[in-house]
Scaffold this active site. Sequence first.
Site, PDB file in Angstrom:
ATOM      1  N   CYS A   1       3.462   8.454   1.149  1.00 52.72           N
ATOM      2  CA  CYS A   1       4.012   7.521   2.137  1.00 52.72           C
ATOM      3  C   CYS A   1       4.206   6.180   1.432  1.00 52.72           C
ATOM      4  O   CYS A   1       3.234   5.567   0.983  1.00 52.72           O
ATOM      5  CB  CYS A   1       3.005   7.420   3.280  1.00 52.72           C
ATOM      6  SG  CYS A   1       3.487   6.262   4.555  1.00 52.72           S
TER       7      CYS A   1
ATOM      8  N   GLY B   1       6.936  -1.963   6.168  1.00 48.94           N
ATOM      9  CA  GLY B   1       8.318  -2.435   6.134  1.00 48.94           C
ATOM     10  C   GLY B   1       9.322  -1.539   6.840  1.00 48.94           C
ATOM     11  O   GLY B   1       9.007  -0.419   7.249  1.00 48.94           O
ATOM     12  N   GLU B   2      10.530  -2.070   6.981  1.00 49.67           N
ATOM     13  CA  GLU B   2      11.627  -1.330   7.607  1.00 49.67           C
ATOM     14  C   GLU B   2      12.652  -0.994   6.519  1.00 49.67           C
ATOM     15  O   GLU B   2      13.419  -1.857   6.073  1.00 49.67           O
ATOM     16  CB  GLU B   2      12.257  -2.196   8.711  1.00 49.67           C
ATOM     17  CG  GLU B   2      13.555  -1.680   9.275  1.00 49.67           C
ATOM     18  CD  GLU B   2      13.524  -0.207   9.707  1.00 49.67           C
ATOM     19  OE1 GLU B   2      12.644   0.189  10.479  1.00 49.67           O
ATOM     20  OE2 GLU B   2      14.401   0.548   9.239  1.00 49.67           O
TER      21      GLU B   2
ATOM     22  N   CYS C   1       6.693  -4.804  15.826  1.00 52.98           N
ATOM     23  CA  CYS C   1       6.412  -3.791  16.847  1.00 52.98           C
ATOM     24  C   CYS C   1       4.984  -4.034  17.353  1.00 52.98           C
ATOM     25  O   CYS C   1       4.069  -4.271  16.558  1.00 52.98           O
ATOM     26  CB  CYS C   1       6.543  -2.389  16.267  1.00 52.98           C
ATOM     27  SG  CYS C   1       8.226  -2.040  15.700  1.00 52.98           S
TER      28      CYS C   1
ATOM     29  N   ASN D   1      -3.201   4.668  16.261  1.00 49.56           N
ATOM     30  CA  ASN D   1      -4.321   4.288  15.393  1.00 49.56           C
ATOM     31  C   ASN D   1      -4.672   2.831  15.644  1.00 49.56           C
ATOM     32  O   ASN D   1      -3.839   1.958  15.442  1.00 49.56           O
ATOM     33  CB  ASN D   1      -3.945   4.453  13.917  1.00 49.56           C
ATOM     34  CG  ASN D   1      -3.795   5.912  13.558  1.00 49.56           C
ATOM     35  OD1 ASN D   1      -4.647   6.725  13.877  1.00 49.56           O
ATOM     36  ND2 ASN D   1      -2.691   6.256  12.920  1.00 49.56           N
TER      37      ASN D   1
ATOM     38  N   GLU E   1       0.814  -1.201   0.000  1.00 44.73           N
ATOM     39  CA  GLU E   1       0.000   0.000   0.000  1.00 44.73           C
ATOM     40  C   GLU E   1       0.858   1.265   0.000  1.00 44.73           C
ATOM     41  O   GLU E   1       1.936   1.304   0.584  1.00 44.73           O
ATOM     42  CB  GLU E   1      -0.927  -0.014   1.220  1.00 44.73           C
ATOM     43  CG  GLU E   1      -1.954  -1.127   1.076  1.00 44.73           C
ATOM     44  CD  GLU E   1      -2.966  -1.174   2.203  1.00 44.73           C
ATOM     45  OE1 GLU E   1      -4.106  -1.568   1.909  1.00 44.73           O
ATOM     46  OE2 GLU E   1      -2.646  -0.839   3.350  1.00 44.73           O
TER      47      GLU E   1
ATOM     48  N   CYS F   1       6.506  -6.923   7.335  1.00 40.54           N
ATOM     49  CA  CYS F   1       7.619  -6.379   8.124  1.00 40.54           C
ATOM     50  C   CYS F   1       8.050  -7.435   9.129  1.00 40.54           C
ATOM     51  O   CYS F   1       7.227  -8.150   9.676  1.00 40.54           O
ATOM     52  CB  CYS F   1       7.172  -5.110   8.848  1.00 40.54           C
ATOM     53  SG  CYS F   1       8.539  -4.254   9.681  1.00 40.54           S
TER      54      CYS F   1
ATOM     55  N   SER G   1      11.663   6.045  14.883  1.00 42.31           N
ATOM     56  CA  SER G   1      10.458   5.630  15.603  1.00 42.31           C
ATOM     57  C   SER G   1      10.871   5.249  17.013  1.00 42.31           C
ATOM     58  O   SER G   1      11.196   4.097  17.283  1.00 42.31           O
ATOM     59  CB  SER G   1       9.827   4.434  14.882  1.00 42.31           C
ATOM     60  OG  SER G   1       9.310   4.852  13.646  1.00 42.31           O
ATOM     61  N   LEU G   2      10.858   6.217  17.900  1.00 46.41           N
ATOM     62  CA  LEU G   2      11.404   5.989  19.249  1.00 46.41           C
ATOM     63  C   LEU G   2      10.359   5.331  20.156  1.00 46.41           C
ATOM     64  O   LEU G   2      10.588   4.251  20.696  1.00 46.41           O
ATOM     65  CB  LEU G   2      11.877   7.325  19.821  1.00 46.41           C
ATOM     66  CG  LEU G   2      12.835   7.237  20.997  1.00 46.41           C
ATOM     67  CD1 LEU G   2      14.138   6.564  20.604  1.00 46.41           C
ATOM     68  CD2 LEU G   2      13.129   8.627  21.551  1.00 46.41           C
ATOM     69  N   HIS G   3       9.250   5.988  20.374  1.00 47.85           N
ATOM     70  CA  HIS G   3       8.069   5.434  21.056  1.00 47.85           C
ATOM     71  C   HIS G   3       8.222   5.114  22.534  1.00 47.85           C
ATOM     72  O   HIS G   3       7.233   4.799  23.193  1.00 47.85           O
ATOM     73  CB  HIS G   3       7.528   4.199  20.325  1.00 47.85           C
ATOM     74  CG  HIS G   3       7.298   4.401  18.873  1.00 47.85           C
ATOM     75  ND1 HIS G   3       6.670   5.516  18.360  1.00 47.85           N
ATOM     76  CD2 HIS G   3       7.632   3.648  17.792  1.00 47.85           C
ATOM     77  CE1 HIS G   3       6.613   5.431  17.044  1.00 47.85           C
ATOM     78  NE2 HIS G   3       7.203   4.318  16.675  1.00 47.85           N
TER      79      HIS G   3
ATOM     80  N   SER H   1      12.268   6.543   7.539  1.00 50.71           N
ATOM     81  CA  SER H   1      11.864   6.335   8.927  1.00 50.71           C
ATOM     82  C   SER H   1      12.316   4.947   9.351  1.00 50.71           C
ATOM     83  O   SER H   1      12.105   3.970   8.638  1.00 50.71           O
ATOM     84  CB  SER H   1      10.337   6.452   9.018  1.00 50.71           C
ATOM     85  OG  SER H   1       9.900   6.233  10.337  1.00 50.71           O
TER      86      SER H   1
ATOM     87  N   CYS I   1       1.809  -2.070  15.824  1.00 50.68           N
ATOM     88  CA  CYS I   1       1.719  -1.828  14.384  1.00 50.68           C
ATOM     89  C   CYS I   1       1.078  -3.015  13.673  1.00 50.68           C
ATOM     90  O   CYS I   1       1.523  -4.157  13.838  1.00 50.68           O
ATOM     91  CB  CYS I   1       3.114  -1.574  13.818  1.00 50.68           C
ATOM     92  SG  CYS I   1       3.116  -1.299  12.028  1.00 50.68           S
TER      93      CYS I   1
ATOM     94  N   CYS J   1      -1.177   5.797   9.871  1.00 47.70           N
ATOM     95  CA  CYS J   1       0.066   5.141  10.308  1.00 47.70           C
ATOM     96  C   CYS J   1      -0.246   3.828  11.012  1.00 47.70           C
ATOM     97  O   CYS J   1      -1.101   3.768  11.877  1.00 47.70           O
ATOM     98  CB  CYS J   1       0.801   5.992  11.331  1.00 47.70           C
ATOM     99  SG  CYS J   1       1.157   7.637  10.814  1.00 47.70           S
TER     100      CYS J   1
HETATM  101  N1  SAH Z   1       9.678   0.588  10.000  1.00 45.31           N
HETATM  102  C1  SAH Z   1       9.742   2.007   9.887  1.00 45.31           C
HETATM  103  C2  SAH Z   1       8.725   2.623   8.941  1.00 45.31           C
HETATM  104  C3  SAH Z   1       7.279   2.162   9.041  1.00 45.31           C
HETATM  105  S1  SAH Z   1       6.276   2.717  10.382  1.00 45.31           S
HETATM  106  C4  SAH Z   1       9.646   2.637  11.241  1.00 45.31           C
HETATM  107  O1  SAH Z   1       9.452   1.933  12.215  1.00 45.31           O
HETATM  108  O2  SAH Z   1       9.831   3.847  11.348  1.00 45.31           O
HETATM  109  C5  SAH Z   1       5.921   4.381  10.129  1.00 45.31           C
HETATM  110  C6  SAH Z   1       5.466   5.082  11.422  1.00 45.31           C
HETATM  111  O3  SAH Z   1       4.135   4.722  11.822  1.00 45.31           O
HETATM  112  C7  SAH Z   1       6.378   4.739  12.578  1.00 45.31           C
HETATM  113  O4  SAH Z   1       6.704   5.822  13.354  1.00 45.31           O
HETATM  114  C8  SAH Z   1       5.511   3.771  13.314  1.00 45.31           C
HETATM  115  O5  SAH Z   1       5.964   3.589  14.565  1.00 45.31           O
HETATM  116  C9  SAH Z   1       4.137   4.423  13.196  1.00 45.31           C
HETATM  117  N2  SAH Z   1       3.051   3.515  13.554  1.00 45.31           N
HETATM  118  C10 SAH Z   1       3.020   2.184  13.412  1.00 45.31           C
HETATM  119  N3  SAH Z   1       1.860   1.670  13.892  1.00 45.31           N
HETATM  120  C11 SAH Z   1       1.136   2.716  14.331  1.00 45.31           C
HETATM  121  C12 SAH Z   1      -0.170   2.828  14.898  1.00 45.31           C
HETATM  122  N4  SAH Z   1      -0.939   1.755  15.113  1.00 45.31           N
HETATM  123  N5  SAH Z   1      -0.613   4.052  15.211  1.00 45.31           N
HETATM  124  C13 SAH Z   1       0.158   5.138  14.981  1.00 45.31           C
HETATM  125  N6  SAH Z   1       1.391   5.096  14.446  1.00 45.31           N
HETATM  126  C14 SAH Z   1       1.877   3.893  14.124  1.00 45.31           C
END
Ligand code: SAH
Length: 374
Positions: free
Chosen positions: A114, A174-175, A125, A306, A101, A121, A228-230, A206, A128, A349
């Site tokens: 995007c 994907g990463e 995580c 999300n 997508e 992937c 993507s720190l989180h 990212s 996700c 996202c």
């Molecule tokens: N693998 C890469 C790129 C894909 S994710 C990465 O981790 O950065 C792109 C962004 O969407 C990342 O910041 C990811 O953490 C965020 N993301 C993933 N799942 C999400 C969700 N359910 N709600 C909001 N953001 C999310």
Amino acid sequence: MNDLSAPQVEKKTDLLGMDRDAMQAFFASIGEKPFRAGQVMKWIHQFGVSEFDEMTNLSKALRDKLKKVAQVRTPRIVAEQHSDDGTIKWLLEMDNKNSVETVFIPEKNRGTLCISSQVGCALDCSFCSTGKQGFNRNLENWEIIAQMWVANKALGCKPKEERRISNVVFMGMGEPLLNVTHTFPAARILMDDFAYGLSKRRVTISTAGVVPAIDKIKAEVDVSLAISLHAPNNPLRDELVPINQKYPLEVLMPSLHRFVEGGHSKKHVTVEYVMIDKVNDRPEHAHELVDLLQGLACKVNLIPFNPFPNTDYRRSSNNAIHRFRAILEEGGLNVTVRKTRGDDIDAACGQLAGKVADRTKRTLHRVEFAQGEQ
Ligand code: SAH
């Protein structure tokens, strides 16, 4: 268009995914001058042409030669969905088992595309939905840049007109940094003046934190970086972003400092932080984050979580997000809160799913179940 069933197709060289060096090498290999590379790249990427016969400034002889040895292979658009907010999502079929997508997000002063870098992937995580499907394979150069090619064509973009796609982010499925062999050439094509001509500030990779590849960016593509720190500490990050177990914060953070070091005064890293109710959104997390980001040239982007099917996580309340933001700002950080876009078409996202012919054990039982039902 391209007849993928034709038997000789396998041997033809795909031109869509070639960056300038690769294209010049290709023309040298067929005994042609290097300037042909720029000409053909312009036709493909700026005029959206995939048939050699339409490349009218090439001689008939060259066009015939190209038809024999090369092709501009492009994916099939399986679906196009429009959100009420103007976001568009395309499902692109790359081979008969896999599709990915791509999402276009129009805003007042820019349009962001995007794009995906892998089918599924491998990182898993916990928040996700792409990770929940497992991993099948890396996308090839042409499959990555094809997303830009298709979107430009679908949006009716013309060369020299104001760009509808002004920014590209590798934030789809994907990463990207686990597939640098293919994402780096695609990023170079995005920035090439013979192709899309985007500046390096407008192309962002990212990553969940693949440290050895972060260290390669500056020398090999010099695009912008989002991390993507989180989570602000290792125990929580190990849980949310499991690759942290391999590259923990004490290894990751110095790599981010190395990335901005020596760059121009505005060079920074975008820090993405998904806001999950009662998981990582407490005031103490915000304080820890302020300490962690001390001295790093960065901008923090808070992303409201999300939801997707079968997740126990919930989005942080607006109050929690405002409180978190205020603490970061008091700590001297530059903060934005991402507006959720396209969630009515599952284009937000973490909601991208595509169609993944999954080879990992994680979802094998689901596949078997589905087959058993037929
Ligand atoms: N693998 C890469 C790129 C894909 S994710 C990465 O981790 O950065 C792109 C962004 O969407 C990342 O910041 C990811 O953490 C965020 N993301 C993933 N799942 C999400 C969700 N359910 N709600 C909001 N953001 C999310």
